[in-house]
Design a protein around this motif. Sequence first.
Motif, PDB file in Angstrom:
ATOM      1  N   CYS A  57       3.481  14.294   6.341  1.00  0.00           N
ATOM      2  CA  CYS A  57       2.484  13.398   5.742  1.00  0.00           C
ATOM      3  C   CYS A  57       2.472  13.510   4.226  1.00  0.00           C
ATOM      4  CB  CYS A  57       1.098  13.686   6.315  1.00  0.00           C
ATOM      5  SG  CYS A  57       0.942  13.205   8.032  1.00  0.00           S
ATOM      6  N   LEU A  61       3.181  10.438   1.669  1.00  0.00           N
ATOM      7  CA  LEU A  61       2.233  10.106   0.603  1.00  0.00           C
ATOM      8  C   LEU A  61       2.863  10.222  -0.779  1.00  0.00           C
ATOM      9  CD1 LEU A  61      -0.919  11.879   2.034  1.00  0.00           C
ATOM     10  CD2 LEU A  61      -0.635   9.414   1.704  1.00  0.00           C
ATOM     11  N   ALA A  64       5.936   7.340  -0.951  1.00  0.00           N
ATOM     12  CA  ALA A  64       5.705   5.927  -0.615  1.00  0.00           C
ATOM     13  C   ALA A  64       4.437   5.336  -1.212  1.00  0.00           C
ATOM     14  CB  ALA A  64       5.681   5.755   0.901  1.00  0.00           C
ATOM     15  N   THR A  65       3.554   6.152  -1.752  1.00  0.00           N
ATOM     16  CA  THR A  65       2.297   5.596  -2.259  1.00  0.00           C
ATOM     17  C   THR A  65       2.107   5.774  -3.755  1.00  0.00           C
ATOM     18  OG1 THR A  65       0.987   7.592  -1.903  1.00  0.00           O
ATOM     19  CG2 THR A  65       1.172   6.078  -0.045  1.00  0.00           C
ATOM     20  N   VAL A  66       2.934   6.551  -4.403  1.00  0.00           N
ATOM     21  CA  VAL A  66       2.785   6.800  -5.831  1.00  0.00           C
ATOM     22  C   VAL A  66       3.488   5.685  -6.592  1.00  0.00           C
ATOM     23  CG1 VAL A  66       3.296   8.397  -7.715  1.00  0.00           C
ATOM     24  CG2 VAL A  66       2.586   9.277  -5.499  1.00  0.00           C
ATOM     25  N   SER A  67       2.744   4.973  -7.419  1.00  0.00           N
ATOM     26  CA  SER A  67       3.292   3.804  -8.095  1.00  0.00           C
ATOM     27  C   SER A  67       4.390   4.152  -9.092  1.00  0.00           C
ATOM     28  CB  SER A  67       2.181   3.019  -8.791  1.00  0.00           C
ATOM     29  OG  SER A  67       1.529   3.826  -9.740  1.00  0.00           O
ATOM     30  N   LYS A  73      12.622   3.816  -4.982  1.00  0.00           N
ATOM     31  CA  LYS A  73      12.202   3.418  -3.641  1.00  0.00           C
ATOM     32  C   LYS A  73      13.330   3.442  -2.616  1.00  0.00           C
ATOM     33  CE  LYS A  73      12.689  -1.443  -4.573  1.00  0.00           C
ATOM     34  NZ  LYS A  73      12.053  -2.701  -4.734  1.00  0.00           N
ATOM     35  N   GLU A 146      -2.967   8.908 -10.084  1.00  0.00           N
ATOM     36  CA  GLU A 146      -2.964   7.949  -8.981  1.00  0.00           C
ATOM     37  C   GLU A 146      -4.369   7.706  -8.429  1.00  0.00           C
ATOM     38  OE1 GLU A 146      -0.566   6.013  -7.409  1.00  0.00           O
ATOM     39  OE2 GLU A 146       0.592   6.569  -9.159  1.00  0.00           O
ATOM     40  N   LYS A 150     -10.382   5.057  -8.330  1.00  0.00           N
ATOM     41  CA  LYS A 150     -10.557   4.945  -6.887  1.00  0.00           C
ATOM     42  C   LYS A 150     -11.782   5.734  -6.425  1.00  0.00           C
ATOM     43  CE  LYS A 150      -5.814   3.930  -5.956  1.00  0.00           C
ATOM     44  NZ  LYS A 150      -4.528   4.500  -6.052  1.00  0.00           N
TER      45      LYS A 150
END
Length: 155
Positions: A57, A61, A64-67, A73, A146, A150
Motif C-alpha cells: 500500500c 501511494l 501512483a498518488t504523488v503529483s 509514471k 502533497e 487537504k
Amino acid sequence: GAADGGMYALAQVGGGLVAGVTYCLITGGAQFGLGPYGPFNWFHACIAEFLFTFVLCLTVLAVATVSDNAHTKDMFGLAIGFAIVVGGYAVGAISGGALNPAVAIAIEGTHVVGGGFFYPCVIYTVCELLGGGAAAGVFMLTPPAEMEGKGLKFS
C-alpha cells in the motif's frame, strides 16, 4: 467519496471471486485455504500479512498518488509489481502472501464451497486493512507538500 470506495471494493472482491472460481474450474476443483504454513502460527501469518500489505500500500501511494512523480509514471506498474513479488517471496511460505482483502475473500470463498471455514479470511482481512491503514498514516506524514490544502497540518 465513500460510494466510489465501496464500488471499488465490491469490484475487487467480485473480480477475486471470479478468479477463484476460474482457478477451481481449471484445476478440476482444487482449492486451498488461508492460514499459516509449516512451522508458523497465526501470529506469524498476521504479522506477515500486516507488514507486506503495508509495503504494498505504501508503494502504491508513493508512486501512483504523488503529483511530482508524473515524469516517472511508466515505472509505477514495475514498482507495484515488485512490491507484490517481494511480498509473495518473503511471506508466501509463512501466510501464503494474500496481501489484499479481495484476494483473501476469493481464496477463502472458494474454499468454503469445498467445505472449508471462512474465519481465516476475516483474520487476514483485518490484518490487511490494518496494514493498509498504517501505510496511509505513514504516507500522510512523509510527503507534507502533497497534503497541503487537504485539511491536514504539518509543523
